[in-house]
Design a protein around this motif. Structure first.
Motif, PDB file in Angstrom:
ATOM      1  N   ARG A 378       0.814  -1.216   0.000  1.00  0.00           N
ATOM      2  CA  ARG A 378       0.000   0.000   0.000  1.00  0.00           C
ATOM      3  C   ARG A 378       0.845   1.262   0.000  1.00  0.00           C
ATOM      4  NH1 ARG A 378      -5.160  -1.449   3.952  1.00  0.00           N
ATOM      5  NH2 ARG A 378      -6.065  -2.947   2.488  1.00  0.00           N
ATOM      6  N   ASN A 379       2.074   1.151   0.448  1.00  0.00           N
ATOM      7  CA  ASN A 379       2.950   2.313   0.477  1.00  0.00           C
ATOM      8  C   ASN A 379       3.542   2.546  -0.900  1.00  0.00           C
ATOM      9  OD1 ASN A 379       4.164   4.285   2.374  1.00  0.00           O
ATOM     10  ND2 ASN A 379       6.094   3.416   1.630  1.00  0.00           N
ATOM     11  N   ASN A 381       6.282   4.433  -1.859  1.00  0.00           N
ATOM     12  CA  ASN A 381       7.742   4.348  -1.930  1.00  0.00           C
ATOM     13  C   ASN A 381       8.321   4.412  -0.517  1.00  0.00           C
ATOM     14  OD1 ASN A 381      10.318   4.274  -2.981  1.00  0.00           O
ATOM     15  ND2 ASN A 381      10.435   6.494  -3.268  1.00  0.00           N
ATOM     16  N   ASN A 383       7.889   0.392  -1.893  1.00  0.00           N
ATOM     17  CA  ASN A 383       6.753  -0.476  -2.178  1.00  0.00           C
ATOM     18  C   ASN A 383       7.228  -1.924  -2.164  1.00  0.00           C
ATOM     19  OD1 ASN A 383       5.219  -2.076  -4.494  1.00  0.00           O
ATOM     20  ND2 ASN A 383       3.796  -0.538  -3.705  1.00  0.00           N
ATOM     21  N   ASN A 384       6.569  -2.763  -1.390  1.00  0.00           N
ATOM     22  CA  ASN A 384       7.051  -4.128  -1.183  1.00  0.00           C
ATOM     23  C   ASN A 384       7.131  -4.936  -2.480  1.00  0.00           C
ATOM     24  OD1 ASN A 384       6.043  -7.156   0.391  1.00  0.00           O
ATOM     25  ND2 ASN A 384       8.030  -6.176   0.648  1.00  0.00           N
ATOM     26  N   ASN A 412      13.116  -1.954   4.024  1.00  0.00           N
ATOM     27  CA  ASN A 412      12.157  -1.036   3.418  1.00  0.00           C
ATOM     28  C   ASN A 412      10.742  -1.277   3.937  1.00  0.00           C
ATOM     29  OD1 ASN A 412      14.090   0.304   1.980  1.00  0.00           O
ATOM     30  ND2 ASN A 412      13.549  -0.554  -0.017  1.00  0.00           N
ATOM     31  N   SER A 415      10.317   0.136   7.378  1.00  0.00           N
ATOM     32  CA  SER A 415      10.392   1.605   7.448  1.00  0.00           C
ATOM     33  C   SER A 415       9.008   2.256   7.492  1.00  0.00           C
ATOM     34  CB  SER A 415      11.186   2.157   6.255  1.00  0.00           C
ATOM     35  OG  SER A 415      10.434   2.030   5.044  1.00  0.00           O
ATOM     36  N   TRP A 416       7.983   1.511   7.081  1.00  0.00           N
ATOM     37  CA  TRP A 416       6.635   2.126   7.071  1.00  0.00           C
ATOM     38  C   TRP A 416       5.537   1.240   7.622  1.00  0.00           C
ATOM     39  CZ3 TRP A 416       2.434   0.109   4.522  1.00  0.00           C
ATOM     40  CH2 TRP A 416       2.681  -0.910   3.609  1.00  0.00           C
ATOM     41  N   TYR A 417       5.693  -0.093   7.558  1.00  0.00           N
ATOM     42  CA  TYR A 417       4.627  -0.998   7.961  1.00  0.00           C
ATOM     43  C   TYR A 417       4.739  -1.276   9.466  1.00  0.00           C
ATOM     44  CZ  TYR A 417       1.455  -5.012   7.891  1.00  0.00           C
ATOM     45  OH  TYR A 417       0.416  -5.891   8.138  1.00  0.00           O
ATOM     46  N   ALA A 418       3.763  -0.807  10.221  1.00  0.00           N
ATOM     47  CA  ALA A 418       3.836  -0.790  11.691  1.00  0.00           C
ATOM     48  C   ALA A 418       4.174  -2.152  12.326  1.00  0.00           C
ATOM     49  CB  ALA A 418       2.528  -0.246  12.258  1.00  0.00           C
ATOM     50  N   LYS A 421       7.961  -2.753  12.150  1.00  0.00           N
ATOM     51  CA  LYS A 421       8.920  -1.759  12.646  1.00  0.00           C
ATOM     52  C   LYS A 421       9.733  -2.327  13.794  1.00  0.00           C
ATOM     53  CE  LYS A 421       6.822   2.510  11.030  1.00  0.00           C
ATOM     54  NZ  LYS A 421       6.289   3.839  11.368  1.00  0.00           N
TER      55      LYS A 421
END
Length: 423
Positions: A378-379, A381, A383-384, A412, A415-418, A421
């Motif tokens: 879903r992110n 950049n 992006n998985n 990566n 860096s964004w997926y809770a 983390k």
């Protein structure tokens, strides 16, 4: 009776007759889809079969070019001009339409009992409680092979990684065929037809995939790291100049009989049947890595169909969607499009023998789908999905080690997926 009275009576009778005829008219359903290559199949096979058993419903298949579909159908839904039934791409694109109240819940549709939790996942809310599209078809990952090449090199169909690599060694020594036909120029094949093909068996299918979602599994540990290590062992068997080989180039090489094994998705079966009808195709499932290990296939969702929440023919549309969940539709669809498999747990057979081989793996292997498709991409950049493309191709190009590739993807994602983390 005066002339005026007669005229009034006549008009009333005509009006009543008109209303009666209108009441007897068929409900007309319009289906929105991006599969414009399917138009003939729907028009000549699927729709006539439905209308034969449902003479009070007329169906029109109205496709849009694939690259334009998302924008066009969303504009139609916003403007109130969309068809009654909406073709659903898997995961986030369709979830967004449901959240915007353009699609409605199908939980009460009786045919939904024919679909497993895995089959419904691509068209369900994140908590899995609501399904908003009928899961229609999937593609299955595996390997295609050139039977003539195997016979000439004295190779048998491999079931384990050890047998797979031994077969490739024999084919390489034979010298006539590229042992493993895949390029890295387009990147996506390295991940989709490589990493995601053999990986599910190593990370335990759904256990591993959902572990990533929960944060209990990581790309640089366990089966996910082992999958990068296993993919790295393919490097020695790829065609000369594979770094410049694009997807169509690999298709052409294999179709011309110049390669032995093609890491595949079932979507390529029909392509090779068209490109070279004389090619003697075989197929084998993703291999295992240890004694007693069960194979796991990527049975990846491709297309579903949902109900326009504001469509004018709700009852008729639900009737059609319910029919799509049954065995008559499954048989028609599977044979019209060999390599695209209905997701319903109903009985059907496929006429194409290789397509049937892929389908039979559902009986002997576990099933999952590509690890990056639910939530993890879903992110924008990083992006998985894109990271897996990059890491898998750089691994095969010798630019990354398996550990470096795994660490890159994991860093990566974390860096964004809770849930990931700090992992």
């Amino acid at each position: 009776m005066t002339n005026t009275g007669r005229l009034t009576l006549g008009l009333c009778l005509l009006a009543a007759l008109g209303l009666g005829q209108a009441g007897a008219q068929k409900a007309t359903l319009t289906i929105e889809s991006w599969r414009n290559d399917d138009l003939k199949i729907w028009r000549d096979s699927i729709i006539p079969a439905f209308e034969k058993s449902h003479p009070d419903i007329h169906v029109v298949f109205s496709p849009t070019a694939p690259t334009e579909y998302n924008a066009v159908v969303e504009a139609k839904l916003k403007g109130g001009t969309a068809g009654d039934i909406i073709a659903c791409r898997p995961f986030d694109a369709s979830l967004a339409l449901y959240k915007a109240k353009y699609l409605t819940s199908l939980n009460t549709l009786s045919g939904m009992k024919n679909f497993s939790t895995v089959a419904r996942a691509a068209w369900s809310t994140d908590d899995g409680k609501t399904t908003f599209c009928v899961p229609t078809a999937a593609v299955i990952h595996g390997f295609l092979y050139n039977k003539a090449a195997f016979k000439e090199a004295g190779v048998t169909v491999p079931k384990t990684e050890k047998e797979f690599l031994a077969a490739l060694d024999k084919l390489k020594a034979n010298g006539k065929y590229a042992p493993l036909v895949m390029g890295t120029k387009d990147q996506w094949e390295s991940a989709t037809m490589g990493y995601q093909n053999i990986g599910p068996t190593l990370w335990g299918g759904e256990k591993g995939r959902t572990g990533l979602l929960k944060g209990t599994a990581q790309y640089n540990k366990g089966g996910f790291l082992q999958a990068f290590e296993a993919l790295g062992r393919w490097k020695a068997y790829l065609p000369s100049g594979y770094q410049a080989l694009a997807y169509p180039d690999a298709q052409n090489m294999f179709a011309q009989g110049r390669g032995a094994v093609y890491p595949a998705g079932s979507w390529d079966i029909a392509t090779f049947r068209t490109m070279n009808p004389k090619l003697d195709l075989g197929a084998f499932a993703p291999y295992t890595f240890a004694a007693g290990q069960k194979c796991v296939i990527d049975d990846h969702p491709d297309i579903g169909f949902g109900l326009n929440a504001t469509g004018k023919n709700q009852a008729a549309a639900r009737t059609f969607l319910n029919w799509m969940a049954g065995d008559e539709f499954a048989k028609l669809y599977a044979n019209a499009l060999p390599g695209f498999y209905p997701l319903a747990n109903v009985s059907y057979k496929v006429n194409d023998p290789v397509a049937q081989q892929f389908l039979d793996w559902r009986k002997t292997c576990g099933a999952s789908f590509r690890s990056s498709y639910q939530l993890l991409s879903r992110n924008a950049n990083p992006n998985n999905e894109n990271d897996l493309w990059n890491a898998s191709s750089q691994l095969l190009n010798g630019k990354m080690t398996p550990k470096q590739a795994a660490d890159f993807v994991q860093k990566n994602l974390a860096s964004w997926y809770a849930p990931q983390k700090g992992k």
